[in-house]
Design an enzyme around this catalytic site. Structure first.
Site, PDB file in Angstrom:
ATOM      1  N   GLY A  33       0.807  -1.221   0.000  1.00 57.50           N
ATOM      2  CA  GLY A  33       0.000   0.000   0.000  1.00 57.50           C
ATOM      3  C   GLY A  33       0.835   1.265   0.000  1.00 57.50           C
ATOM      4  O   GLY A  33       2.036   1.244  -0.250  1.00 57.50           O
ATOM      5  N   LEU A  35       0.404   3.586  -2.247  1.00 62.93           N
ATOM      6  CA  LEU A  35       0.809   3.371  -3.638  1.00 62.93           C
ATOM      7  C   LEU A  35       1.414   4.627  -4.274  1.00 62.93           C
ATOM      8  O   LEU A  35       0.971   5.743  -4.010  1.00 62.93           O
ATOM      9  CB  LEU A  35      -0.395   2.914  -4.463  1.00 62.93           C
ATOM     10  CG  LEU A  35      -1.074   1.630  -3.986  1.00 62.93           C
ATOM     11  CD1 LEU A  35      -2.227   1.256  -4.929  1.00 62.93           C
ATOM     12  CD2 LEU A  35      -0.097   0.475  -3.874  1.00 62.93           C
ATOM     13  N   HIS A  39       4.337   1.401  -8.048  1.00 60.50           N
ATOM     14  CA  HIS A  39       3.314   0.346  -7.936  1.00 60.50           C
ATOM     15  C   HIS A  39       2.383   0.382  -9.148  1.00 60.50           C
ATOM     16  O   HIS A  39       2.031  -0.645  -9.719  1.00 60.50           O
ATOM     17  CB  HIS A  39       2.455   0.565  -6.682  1.00 60.50           C
ATOM     18  CG  HIS A  39       3.206   0.491  -5.383  1.00 60.50           C
ATOM     19  ND1 HIS A  39       3.388   1.582  -4.569  1.00 60.50           N
ATOM     20  CD2 HIS A  39       3.797  -0.547  -4.745  1.00 60.50           C
ATOM     21  CE1 HIS A  39       4.058   1.226  -3.493  1.00 60.50           C
ATOM     22  NE2 HIS A  39       4.327  -0.053  -3.570  1.00 60.50           N
ATOM     23  N   GLN A  63       7.376 -10.279   7.636  1.00 58.82           N
ATOM     24  CA  GLN A  63       8.668  -9.892   7.061  1.00 58.82           C
ATOM     25  C   GLN A  63       9.346  -8.773   7.841  1.00 58.82           C
ATOM     26  O   GLN A  63      10.411  -8.306   7.456  1.00 58.82           O
ATOM     27  CB  GLN A  63       8.516  -9.519   5.581  1.00 58.82           C
ATOM     28  CG  GLN A  63       7.773  -8.226   5.339  1.00 58.82           C
ATOM     29  CD  GLN A  63       7.379  -8.064   3.879  1.00 58.82           C
ATOM     30  OE1 GLN A  63       6.748  -8.928   3.296  1.00 58.82           O
ATOM     31  NE2 GLN A  63       7.769  -6.957   3.274  1.00 58.82           N
ATOM     32  N   SER A 213       9.582   5.071  -3.495  1.00 61.41           N
ATOM     33  CA  SER A 213       9.394   4.129  -2.388  1.00 61.41           C
ATOM     34  C   SER A 213       8.360   4.711  -1.445  1.00 61.41           C
ATOM     35  O   SER A 213       8.319   5.933  -1.244  1.00 61.41           O
ATOM     36  CB  SER A 213      10.720   3.940  -1.638  1.00 61.41           C
ATOM     37  OG  SER A 213      10.478   3.352  -0.377  1.00 61.41           O
ATOM     38  N   SER A 214       7.539   3.845  -0.869  1.00 66.32           N
ATOM     39  CA  SER A 214       6.557   4.318   0.120  1.00 66.32           C
ATOM     40  C   SER A 214       7.271   4.980   1.292  1.00 66.32           C
ATOM     41  O   SER A 214       6.724   5.867   1.949  1.00 66.32           O
ATOM     42  CB  SER A 214       5.715   3.146   0.631  1.00 66.32           C
ATOM     43  OG  SER A 214       5.122   2.468  -0.448  1.00 66.32           O
TER      44      SER A 214
HETATM   45  P1  AMP Z   1       6.029  -2.614  -1.591  1.00 60.57           P
HETATM   46  O1  AMP Z   1       4.678  -1.995  -1.455  1.00 60.57           O
HETATM   47  O2  AMP Z   1       7.152  -1.694  -1.264  1.00 60.57           O
HETATM   48  O3  AMP Z   1       6.123  -3.956  -0.917  1.00 60.57           O
HETATM   49  O4  AMP Z   1       6.221  -2.910  -3.137  1.00 60.57           O
HETATM   50  C1  AMP Z   1       5.286  -3.662  -3.860  1.00 60.57           C
HETATM   51  C2  AMP Z   1       5.841  -3.951  -5.231  1.00 60.57           C
HETATM   52  O5  AMP Z   1       6.107  -2.721  -5.895  1.00 60.57           O
HETATM   53  C3  AMP Z   1       7.159  -4.719  -5.199  1.00 60.57           C
HETATM   54  O6  AMP Z   1       7.188  -5.666  -6.246  1.00 60.57           O
HETATM   55  C4  AMP Z   1       8.175  -3.632  -5.409  1.00 60.57           C
HETATM   56  O7  AMP Z   1       9.376  -4.091  -5.983  1.00 60.57           O
HETATM   57  C5  AMP Z   1       7.434  -2.724  -6.355  1.00 60.57           C
HETATM   58  N1  AMP Z   1       8.000  -1.382  -6.319  1.00 60.57           N
HETATM   59  C6  AMP Z   1       8.181  -0.568  -5.243  1.00 60.57           C
HETATM   60  N2  AMP Z   1       8.790   0.583  -5.600  1.00 60.57           N
HETATM   61  C7  AMP Z   1       9.010   0.498  -6.933  1.00 60.57           C
HETATM   62  C8  AMP Z   1       9.621   1.356  -7.893  1.00 60.57           C
HETATM   63  N3  AMP Z   1      10.145   2.531  -7.559  1.00 60.57           N
HETATM   64  N4  AMP Z   1       9.682   0.919  -9.173  1.00 60.57           N
HETATM   65  C9  AMP Z   1       9.172  -0.289  -9.544  1.00 60.57           C
HETATM   66  N5  AMP Z   1       8.588  -1.136  -8.680  1.00 60.57           N
HETATM   67  C10 AMP Z   1       8.507  -0.760  -7.402  1.00 60.57           C
END
Ligand code: AMP
Length: 310
Positions: A33, A35, A39, A63, A213-214
């Site tokens: 989330g 997003l 994402h 995790q 990044s979130s």
């Molecule tokens: P997360 O919500 O951080 O667990 O990420 C969920 C998915 O989104 C994972 O597969 C991450 O690798 C992908 N993701 C997160 N940030 C990015 C980004 N900047 N570019 C591409 N994919 C991302």
């Protein structure tokens, strides 16, 4: 229109099976989330590959170790739904379960009753939730982020397996931003014969190069500026390789200097083979340079793939 939200695993599985019986293919994009465009780029990619896409939004306690940032992980569920509503090109549903480790009935604490008794534990065991089955991708999970986050990939592989079993997708899309995670899931799917195609999607970056990044929202303005040293030094390293520099030690040192010079605390800088994630001393074939560093209380990761055949 905002996407339909499914909250429990039985309804999720029912929905997927109904889609399947209509001959539709199903994509899955697992997320925690809050997003952002990274994402959304994964969701767009899934929509081009399948008829319907499930976006899971679930912050997985399995995790996080008890000392990590589970309780401060950012969230904005209604904002997430608005962003997903703006996407076009196919049907999206959101899977937002409350607790994927709650198996109903009375929760019995296991073994030492949580707390770990010296073992390395996640928030699941610390909560005494009675879950005791974990997936480990034994070699790939050891290096890079696995060194400083010993329960992280065990938790990721386990929750992704649970999501695969609940959603039963044809395709699942992961970001290469979490490069090791993507490779681990690919390996797990191969080793355990999941009938799911795993797609790796390129890193989405802010205009100035910072990997989205979130967690970026928790950086102060000043920390955010300093954090640019990560993406900048990675880009410089790639340019240096193109100019013929192939010594990993020299390239790593250059990156460390830049991050430390910007008051970042380096967790690791590694140059590894793209498939095996094993360190290389001399760059001769496809590698990925991976960095993890702290700015303030925020741990950031980033990487750059270098495809060469020298
Ligand atoms: P997360 O919500 O951080 O667990 O990420 C969920 C998915 O989104 C994972 O597969 C991450 O690798 C992908 N993701 C997160 N940030 C990015 C980004 N900047 N570019 C591409 N994919 C991302």
């Amino acid at each position: 229109m905002e996407p339909e939200v499914i909250r429990d695993k039985d309804s999720m599985r029912k929905w997927s099976r109904a889609m399947r019986s209509q001959g539709k293919t199903i994509g899955l994009v697992p997320t925690m989330g809050y997003l952002h465009e990274g994402h959304l780029s994964l969701v767009r990619q899934s929509l081009t590959l399948t008829d319907v896409t499930v976006v899971s939004i679930y912050v997985n306690p399995g995790q996080f170790s008890p000392t990590e940032d589970l309780s401060t992980y950012p969230s904005d569920f209604s904002g997430d739904l608005t962003k997903l509503a703006a996407l076009s090109g196919g049907k999206v549903v959101v899977f937002n379960p409350k607790n994927l480790y709650d198996y109903g009935g009375e929760t019995k604490k296991i073994n030492d009753g949580g707390g770990g008794g010296g073992r390395v534990v996640s928030c699941v065991e610390e909560g005494g939730l009675g879950h005791e089955t974990w997936i480990r991708v034994e070699r790939l999970e050891k290096g890079l982020c696995g060194k400083s986050r010993p329960v992280f990939f065990r938790g990721v592989a386990t929750i992704v397996t649970k999501l695969f079993n609940i959603v039963e997708p044809d395709v699942a899309v992961f970001g290469k931003k979490d490069y090791q995670q993507w490779r681990i899931i690919q390996r797990m799917v191969r080793d355990l014969d999941f009938g799911i195609e795993i797609v790796g999607s390129d890193i989405a970056r802010e205009r100035d190069g910072l990997a989205m990044s979130s967690r970026n929202v928790r950086l102060s303005d000043e920390e955010r500026q300093r954090a640019l040293s990560i993406s900048r030094s990675l880009a410089m390293a790639k340019a240096s390789v193109a100019e013929g520099k192939t010594s990993s030690a020299e390239l790593k040192e250059m990156i460390i200097q830049q991050v430390v010079g910007s008051a970042g605390r380096v967790d690791y800088v590694e140059i590894v083979d793209q498939e095996t994630l094993e360190g290389v001393e001399e760059i001769k074939s496809g590698v990925v340079i991976c960095v993890a560093a702290w700015f303030g209380t925020v741990r950031l990761i980033d990487n750059i793939e270098i495809d060469v055949s020298l």
